[in-house]
Enzyme design. Structure first.
Site, PDB file in Angstrom:
ATOM      1  N   GLU A  31       0.847  -1.184   0.000  1.00  0.00           N
ATOM      2  CA  GLU A  31       0.000   0.000   0.000  1.00  0.00           C
ATOM      3  C   GLU A  31       0.886   1.239   0.000  1.00  0.00           C
ATOM      4  OE1 GLU A  31      -2.191  -0.663   3.602  1.00  0.00           O
ATOM      5  OE2 GLU A  31      -2.968  -2.572   2.845  1.00  0.00           O
ATOM      6  N   LEU A  60      -5.944  -1.931  -0.581  1.00  0.00           N
ATOM      7  CA  LEU A  60      -5.699  -1.934   0.865  1.00  0.00           C
ATOM      8  C   LEU A  60      -6.212  -3.230   1.486  1.00  0.00           C
ATOM      9  CD1 LEU A  60      -5.469   1.155   0.151  1.00  0.00           C
ATOM     10  CD2 LEU A  60      -5.983   1.507   2.559  1.00  0.00           C
ATOM     11  N   GLU A  62      -4.285  -6.604   3.291  1.00  0.00           N
ATOM     12  CA  GLU A  62      -3.006  -7.247   3.616  1.00  0.00           C
ATOM     13  C   GLU A  62      -2.986  -8.727   3.231  1.00  0.00           C
ATOM     14  OE1 GLU A  62      -4.508  -5.058   5.538  1.00  0.00           O
ATOM     15  OE2 GLU A  62      -3.015  -3.451   5.750  1.00  0.00           O
ATOM     16  N   ASP A  86       3.441  -2.740  11.841  1.00  0.00           N
ATOM     17  CA  ASP A  86       3.369  -3.984  12.602  1.00  0.00           C
ATOM     18  C   ASP A  86       1.962  -4.490  12.904  1.00  0.00           C
ATOM     19  OD1 ASP A  86       2.853  -1.971  14.786  1.00  0.00           O
ATOM     20  OD2 ASP A  86       5.006  -1.645  14.549  1.00  0.00           O
ATOM     21  N   GLY A  87       1.130  -3.617  13.473  1.00  0.00           N
ATOM     22  CA  GLY A  87      -0.194  -4.059  13.915  1.00  0.00           C
ATOM     23  C   GLY A  87      -1.140  -4.367  12.771  1.00  0.00           C
ATOM     24  N   PRO A  91      -4.244  -9.213   9.448  1.00  0.00           N
ATOM     25  CA  PRO A  91      -5.118  -9.708   8.371  1.00  0.00           C
ATOM     26  C   PRO A  91      -4.370 -10.641   7.406  1.00  0.00           C
ATOM     27  CG  PRO A  91      -5.469  -7.373   8.697  1.00  0.00           C
ATOM     28  CD  PRO A  91      -4.280  -7.753   9.546  1.00  0.00           C
ATOM     29  N   HIS A 131       0.373   0.859  15.712  1.00  0.00           N
ATOM     30  CA  HIS A 131       1.501   1.376  14.945  1.00  0.00           C
ATOM     31  C   HIS A 131       2.834   1.222  15.670  1.00  0.00           C
ATOM     32  CE1 HIS A 131      -1.819   3.246  12.804  1.00  0.00           C
ATOM     33  NE2 HIS A 131      -0.996   3.642  11.846  1.00  0.00           N
TER      34      HIS A 131
END
Lengths: 326, 388
Positions: A31, A60, A62, A86-87, A91, A131
């Site tokens: 993205e 968008l 993952e 990271d967070g 998905p 984040h």
């Protein structure tokens, strides 16, 4: 011109550029990686120079990014995908764990999955929820994946080259709060193996083992301890899967004490594995139990509390003192 | 028995398209592409006839043969599971036409991404049926080289492979090749996010992929009504590519529609969703019991639409096959059953060290270390056995 000073983010950018240049099968996906150059500008300018067909802005989604990267790898491409933070990797976690990690074994070794998943990780930049996390243990626990994290620009450059050349999937954790730290990069050096740990500071009284963003903290802690007359050795693990236990063991046999430092929660983390293995390997050398410094068993806190959550100089030195007191 | 659903799901013989009219929103009556009626009569179809216009009697017999042999293989595997030779089996009974029709539409250079029930498609791709049994016997977790027949490993996590198919198709487009990809999944998988994401990616990148959904009406015990409020083929419209519903028990229609969709993909016109409307005559796998969740009348209503009988009637009525053909096929079928039995029973347990094989392509020190520990542990037993 062999060595030049550059920021860690720039080193990754240069490394990706080198890889794109060297092999037409290398692709960058994610993205905002194209025109914007990524939210951290790590892929800045790459789409302009290599085109939308090589540096691909994705929807968008993952799971879609990783799942299609698997398909591209099956077709002979070498995708390097960016998960923005990271967070947001979760998905895609299903695709990474149930598909990417196992496919080589399921096909009896007949197919290879050279996919690199770049994840800017860790805290210290005052970001909002999701984040600032350090989920490396969740990936290191999965057989079939390699998990690495550079701590400086030179390693960032070389480890990315090696990750892209690897025929195994590599989860590449980028310490985002070190993106702007500069250090020397020698593009003509011959790097050591991707999984090899490195002693970044020699010492005799205690070993600090760390990786990614915590290496700098440990180096600072060692410098501060020096002023108090304590000699700390700092080992940069570089790789969390596999872990170079031989190098840690060699250091601990010398110093007889070990403290493992990481941002991730201590509970069931990388430090727990290191403590267990080093206790086993160095039982008769250790003068103190292996101690750990890291995050708490709590969601990563709001930014105004992250200095309390993240291991800093004082927490590291406090734990060093506890170890030395045995 | 679930009384409520039984009442609502009362089958209608007229067509396989309107089983639960009361539950479906108005305007959703789909067009079902059909070239052979359940009675085996060839019906004209202006749009799709062209794709089977030049089919020879031999090819027609070939489609029939594929379906018969696939059913025989499947029945044998089901029996072997009951005899304890396989840990599990996912039967394709009833879905032979959908799989053979679509499978025979593929070209050698196309790539297939199956779920775990595509035994008929595997057959069409030339995968040795014995290879399909290893995973179900528990001697491996996949067991074949996907590139030797362009037939990917069975994928058990529902819908994951639709993204792999899309990525592979994106790669084909990048290569400038005119191959295509076909991804199989079921009506249950249509609820998964990965399937939605594969629709998004394939549409955005105009990937040469055909999504072949076998709507066999049941996702274990959950009916299609638990997955969607609109006919599945209509989903495609929202993503910007065509969706077609085909009679999944009509091998000719499945062949024609899939050929059409693959040719679109080859021409660079992007993805297509094909919904093959069919019925899973058996259990989801040998582990479940369909009598607990669906009415027997429903199964009976689908029995008369049997894909194999319908093709046989057509072959006989059109004089494309004689008694000799059917007798020969019967013998071939028995021989296949026998071979499958023998192969499964002779399948050895894997070498113990297979645990550590192919975990990594480049190697991994932890795997090496644990392999050595395992070897030492194994060796300690050998020493005892030798009485040293």
């Amino acid at each position: 011109m062999t060595a030049e000073k550059m920021a860690l983010a720039k080193a990754i950018n240069e490394s990706l550029r080198t890889a794109l240049d060297a092999d037409p099968k290398v692709l960058i996906m994610g993205e905002d990686v194209g025109k914007l150059g990524g939210v951290f500008r790590v892929t800045d300018g790459l789409q302009k120079d290599f085109g939308e067909d090589r540096v691909i802005d994705t929807p968008l989604a993952e799971s879609g990014i990783v799942g299609t990267a698997i398909g591209l790898a099956l077709r002979g491409y070498r995708p390097v995908v960016e998960i923005q933070f990271d967070g947001f990797v979760f998905p895609a976690y299903d695709q990474i764990v149930t598909q990417l990690a196992k496919m080589h074994a399921r096909a009896l070794g007949k197919i290879k999955l050279p996919v690199v998943i770049r994840i800017p990780y860790g805290g210290g930049i005052g970001a909002v929820e999701h984040h600032s996390e350090s989920p490396e243990a969740l990936f290191a626990h999965v057989a079939g994946l390699k998990v690495v994290s550079p701590s400086n620009a030179s390693d960032a450059y070389w480890m990315m080259q090696q990750a892209i050349l690897s025929d195994d999937p590599v989860i590449f954790f980028e310490p985002k709060r070190r993106y702007w730290d500069k250090s020397e990069v020698n593009r003509e050096a011959i790097p050591g193996p991707l999984h090899k740990a490195r002693v970044v500071r020699e010492g005799t009284d205690l070993t600090l083992a760390a990786y990614g963003p915590m290496v700098k903290v440990c180096q600072e802690a060692a410098a501060a301890a020096q002023e108090e007359g304590k000699s700390l050795e700092v080992v940069d693990l570089r790789s969390m899967s596999p872990i170079d236990f031989d190098s840690i063991q060699a250091s601990v046999e010398k110093t007889r004490r070990l403290v493992v430092v990481h941002e991730a929660p201590v509970f069931l983390g990388t430090g727990a594995e290191i403590a267990a293995r080093i206790t086993e390997r160095c039982f008769y050398h250790l003068e103190a139990p292996v101690l750990r410094v890291g995050g708490y068993h709590a969601p990563y806190p709001p930014a105004r509390l992250e200095d309390e959550y993240l291991p800093g100089l004082d927490r590291v030195l406090d734990t060093v003192d506890r170890s030395l007191a045995y | 028995m679930t009384v409520e659903s039984t009442a609502a799901r009362k089958p209608r013989r007229s067509a396989g398209t309107k089983r639960t009219a009361a539950k479906k929103p108005p305007g959703s009556q789909p067009d079902l592409v059909q070239l052979l009626t359940p009675e085996g009569k060839r019906v004209e179809n202006g749009e799709y006839d062209a794709y089977v216009a030049d089919i020879t009697p031999e090819e027609l017999r070939g489609l029939y043969r594929d379906m018969v042999l696939t059913r025989r293989f499947d029945a044998e595997a089901t029996s072997l599971q009951r005899q304890g030779e396989l840990g599990l089996w996912a039967s394709l009974l009833g879905q032979e036409a959908a799989q053979i029709g679509s499978g025979r539409a593929t070209r050698e250079d196309d790539y297939v991404f199956p779920t775990y029930r595509e035994h008929g498609v595997a057959w069409c791709r030339g995968v040795d049926p014995a290879n399909l049994l290893g995973m179900f016997r528990g001697v491996n977790n996949g067991g074949w080289d996907p590139n030797s027949n362009n037939f990917h490993l069975y994928t058990i996590v529902i819908g994951s492979q639709t993204l792999h198919a899309t990525g592979y198709a994106m790669g084909i487009a990048k290569d400038g090749a005119d191959s295509a990809v076909i991804a199989y999944f079921g009506d249950g998988a249509s609820s998964q996010g990965d399937v939605a994401e594969s629709f998004t990616f394939s549409a955005v990148y105009n990937a040469p992929v055909v999504f072949f959904c076998q709507n066999n009406q049941w996702a274990i015990s959950e009916p299609t009504e638990r997955q969607t409020r609109v006919p599945l083929y209509q989903r495609a419209q929202g993503y910007g590519f065509p969706g077609v519903r085909v009679d999944g028990n009509d091998v000719l229609a499945c062949l024609a529609v899939t050929k059409w969709a693959l040719e679109r993909a080859r021409r660079g016109e992007g993805p297509t969703l094909v919904e093959a409307y069919t019925y899973r005559m058996g259990a989801h796998t040998t582990s479940d019991d369909p009598t607990k969740y669906r009415a027997d009348e429903e199964r009976q209503a689908w029995e008369v639409k049997d894909p194999i009988q319908r093709m046989r009637t057509y072959l006989e009525d059109s004089n494309h096959a004689d008694e000799g053909f059917f007798a020969e096929l019967e013998a071939e079928s028995e021989a296949l059953g026998k071979r499958v039995r023998e192969v499964v029973r002779a399948m050895p347990d894997p070498d113990h060290f297979a645990i550590f094989e192919n975990v990594y392509a480049d190697g991994h020190t932890l795997v090496d270390e644990e392999r050595a520990q395992f070897a030492a542990y194994q060796a300690s037993f050998a020493d005892e056995g030798e009485g040293k």
